[in-house]
Design an enzyme around this catalytic site. Sequence first.
Site, PDB file in Angstrom:
ATOM      1  N   ASP A 288       0.866  -1.169   0.000  1.00 13.17           N
ATOM      2  CA  ASP A 288       0.000   0.000   0.000  1.00 13.17           C
ATOM      3  C   ASP A 288       0.910   1.228   0.000  1.00 13.17           C
ATOM      4  O   ASP A 288       2.101   1.141   0.340  1.00 13.17           O
ATOM      5  CB  ASP A 288      -0.966  -0.009   1.192  1.00 13.17           C
TER       6      ASP A 288
HETATM    7  C1  BGC Z   1      -4.976   3.316  -0.016  1.00 12.02           C
HETATM    8  C2  BGC Z   1      -5.043   2.330  -1.151  1.00 12.02           C
HETATM    9  C3  BGC Z   1      -4.850   3.041  -2.463  1.00 12.02           C
HETATM   10  C4  BGC Z   1      -3.541   3.783  -2.434  1.00 12.02           C
HETATM   11  C5  BGC Z   1      -3.256   4.551  -3.705  1.00 12.02           C
HETATM   12  C6  BGC Z   1      -3.723   4.167  -0.085  1.00 12.02           C
HETATM   13  O1  BGC Z   1      -3.785   5.195   0.837  1.00 12.02           O
HETATM   14  O2  BGC Z   1      -5.008   2.634   1.214  1.00 12.02           O
HETATM   15  O3  BGC Z   1      -6.283   1.674  -1.115  1.00 12.02           O
HETATM   16  O4  BGC Z   1      -4.908   2.138  -3.518  1.00 12.02           O
HETATM   17  O5  BGC Z   1      -3.569   4.717  -1.368  1.00 12.02           O
HETATM   18  O6  BGC Z   1      -4.069   5.651  -3.815  1.00 12.02           O
END
Ligand code: BGC
Length: 753
Positions: A288
């Site tokens: 993530d």
């Molecule tokens: C989120 C993810 C997301 C990523 C990219 C993170 O903060 O938890 O779900 O895909 O950001 O935007």
Amino acid sequence: MKHSLRFALAGTPVLAFAVLSCLSVTAVCQRHQAAPAPTGPWMNTSLSPDERADLVLKEMTLDEKVALLHGIGMPTDEPVTLENAPSNRGVGYAVGVPRLGIPGIDMSDAAYGVRSSGVNGRYSTALPANVAAAASWDVDAAYEYGALIGRELRAQGYNMSLGGGVDITREPRNGRTFEYLGEDPVLAGTLVAKLIEGTQSEHVIGDIKHYAFNDQESGRNSVNNTISKRAARESDLLAFEIGVTKGHPAAVMCSYNRVNGDFACENKWLLTDVLKKDWQFPGFVLSDWGGTHSTEKASAAGLDNEQPGKFFYGDKYKAAVEAGTIPTSELDEHVHRILRSMFAAGVIDYPRQRSVVDPFAGFETARKIEEGGIVLLKNNKAALPLDAAKIRTIAVIGAHSDVGMISGGGSAQVDPIGGNAIKPAGTGATHWQEQIWFPTSPLKAIQARAPRATVKYDPGTDPAAAAAAAKGADVAIVFAYEWESEGMDLPSLALPVYQGVNQDNLIAQVAAANPHTIVVLETGSPVSMPWVEAPAAILEAWFGGSDGANALGNVLFGSVNPSGKLPNTFPKSDADLPHPTVTQPPPESQHFSGPASPEQWAKGLPPFERPYDEGVKVGYKWYDAENKAVLFPFGYGLSYTTYSYSGLTVTPGSTVKVTFTVANTGGRSGAEIAEVYAALPASAQEPPKRLVGFTKVKLDAKQKQTVTVEVDPKYLSIFDEQKDGWTLVPGDYTIMVGGSSDKLPLKATVSLK
Ligand code: BGC
């Protein structure tokens, strides 16, 4: 005509941008054009993805290998550079191997539609929230949901989706509950597998996330969730297991939180022992955004790709390989997984190519999914459907229902065409942590279906005035909402007070003034309802997507018979939850508002504990085991017709076949979700029952159908920590079938071993 012109124009800035960048940034343009068409021996499509990946790997330099292990920052936030120019300005980009014709991996968030499209001058469909799709319990709808996302990603030039959220609803006040598929692992896992299949059918890399146990936003980057292996495998991980083994996503995103002491993205048990070994996941794990916290440890644990940048998987990674602290075989394994996933998903054989999104098809898909997901919670004296021929006056109250419907926020946010419906037209892009309303007007949808009625709108900002408006009308439809977003949790299950308006009080006053009051809820999470006895009818419409108002209108006036059922229990109050409040991080572990710098986040904020002491007892399993009465149970939802169940037979075998007959005993056609539960032998020491299968059956009035649900023996098993595997406990199993977890008229006992 007006519409198509608008959409055609919406695409113009992209074209303009491409031309401009060629004129002004010549090097960028040349690089763009210089990428050779893939021609190597790996383009032989009769070879397997693994064989093809190995052929590429053999040709790669160390720098090229390391470049594939990380992103290059978030193009969305950065100026155009040589490196990110070929991207579509999404949230992540990995450069690929241009010399060998291996394209970059161009990623966009796409939970309920493609993110950041409006800001890029494009259009994308907002599907109803994922939880609404879960409420449809419809595997075909889940496939369509994923396929639409895949299609629109491809049309916008992306080749990887960051969707597929499947953390089960362990904490219903989690601000991302709307992005997930409910509290049951069999329901959520089955649906996410179909969604992934749909997305990948469009030659887009699908991903499922957030692996694992990322069940609250408060302190998500520091929290340590502790859970026994057995409870873990039977609850949250079972949803992922089904998603991974049945949906075959090319990628899995590991989550921010710690699990049993280690960050998920450097947790060997999660990434290697369970995901890659036990489930034999052949794809790649990406972190993530900012969820990577080490180089050697993460690499050895099984993290293949750092996003969005290269804090740990760039120069540090190369140095570690050169120093021998990371073996080349380990590096190659990561690279192999990424390449083989690209071949398997088809992103090399079917290069990304922009085209025009079909907004009309998008509206239709979104509307149909919402129609199947709206849940009728209460319908006294057949208050619904409304009869347009008989109604002369309708009061429509609250929640901006004159102009739009709310959507879920955070990285899932889809941009509405024309901007936020509650702001003046053209006010531009959406912003983080801003309530975004889609321009789909319930008021207009209602008026269109009751052309002869006088339909009046009251904003609901003054409950007494709203009650007065309701009093004079034949029907009052009062809307209430709860906005949810990544980056926050909900303080409680109560409907929030917005701009001084206590929505519980608004509903109570309107319902007291008019006995024919219909409540429409737009929420992602369950809410408590101190007023539940008062209105004639209650609908849960979730976050309805691009065409939510028409779906709602069709349900209100009966051209669609509601068929959704709750994927999450609606408890009576916070006190009934396993943890009456959401555990909050101390200031030093606070990611969103605390003092931590990016370097501190990278190193890892100090942990705080949120023990998962409820273990396997998530959702209905908790209320069942603890004997707590609920407001509306899991799997519950009414229809404008009635159904009956008969003739259960259970046949053991490699799958357990559960056969029964469902009859539509009412006067309208409809679709009934038939749910199959099992009670395990007492010696298994499990909660009273668990969902083991389901099917959605379409039935005309008075029609009946005999169906068979095949139950995977794993869903009847327990996870044996000693054996480190699933075991069927020999003994008597009670199989129960019906239309709601609290109403299971058919029961049969079968002995299994
Ligand atoms: C989120 C993810 C997301 C990523 C990219 C993170 O903060 O938890 O779900 O895909 O950001 O935007």
